[in-house]
Design a protein around this motif. Structure first.
Motif, short mmCIF file in Angstrom:
data_model
loop_
_atom_site.label_atom_id
_atom_site.label_comp_id
_atom_site.label_asym_id
_atom_site.label_seq_id
_atom_site.Cartn_x
_atom_site.Cartn_y
_atom_site.Cartn_z
N VAL A 1 33.18 40.01 46.25
CA VAL A 1 33.26 39.46 44.90
C VAL A 1 33.42 37.94 45.02
O VAL A 1 33.84 37.42 46.05
CB VAL A 1 34.44 40.05 44.09
N LYS B 1 37.69 45.02 39.25
CA LYS B 1 36.89 46.16 39.70
C LYS B 1 37.78 47.39 39.84
O LYS B 1 38.99 47.28 40.01
CB LYS B 1 36.22 45.85 41.05
N TRP C 1 36.23 46.50 46.78
CA TRP C 1 35.73 45.20 46.33
C TRP C 1 36.63 44.07 46.82
O TRP C 1 36.23 42.92 46.88
CB TRP C 1 35.65 45.16 44.81
#
Length: 174
Positions: A50, A37, A42
């Motif tokens: 994630v 990402k 994230w």
């Protein structure tokens, strides 16, 4: 890499070249997130927004701290000359089989990562075929350049192929 080299927060690469960060170290496995990402948010966690992936013994062996280590490992493995190389026709067959509906529906794909040995012959599983309510494992015999279908449960009972199995089979093949 070895399991003992991992610690929470360690960045490493998988054998596919993807960057990961270790998020947990278990007894036999490690857990990691893929660093694919653009925003660091994230990777804030735990819990992480994630998916965390589990790396077992086989996946851990295919991990590296950097690309140079990955290249060195590949060179060392090829210089051992133990593992047979697969012809392009076999590779095309493997890749084509991985687009079939049966393969896509197969619930136990990790089984297909495990080379086995049967009567001294190395068996490389590459896909599956549905036979009624049962599964057949499509296999390639690299030293014979032949294909076989084995019952899933029979394949499961075969011993894992070791480096010594490859050495012995190569010695027979000459």
């Amino acid at each position: 890499m070895k399991h003992s080299e991992f610690h929470i927060g360690l960045d490493f690469y998988s054998n596919g070249g993807f960057p990961y960060r270790c998020t947990d170290v278990g007894q036999r496995t490690i857990t990691a997130i893929c660093l694919d990402k653009t925003s660091g948010q994230w990777y804030a966690g735990p819990p992480y927004p994630v998916k965390e992936e589990i790396f077992d013994e086989l996946k851990i062996k295919g991990c590296f701290l950097n690309e140079v280590d990955a290249i060195r490992e590949a060179i060392e493995e090829s210089e051992k000359g133990i593992m047979p190389s697969y012809p392009s026709s076999a590779m095309r067959r493997f890749m084509s089989a991985r687009t079939d509906a049966d393969y896509l529906a197969y619930p136990d794909k990790p089984l297909l990562r495990l080379n086995k040995v049967m009567d001294g012959e190395i068996i490389h599983p590459y896909s599956v075929i549905k036979r009624g309510e049962f599964w057949g494992v499509l296999c390639y015999l690299p030293f014979e350049d032949e294909y076989q279908e084995l019952d899933e449960y029979f394949f499961l009972t075969l011993p894992l192929a070791t480096e010594e199995d490859y050495r012995l089979r190569k010695a027979i093949k000459g």
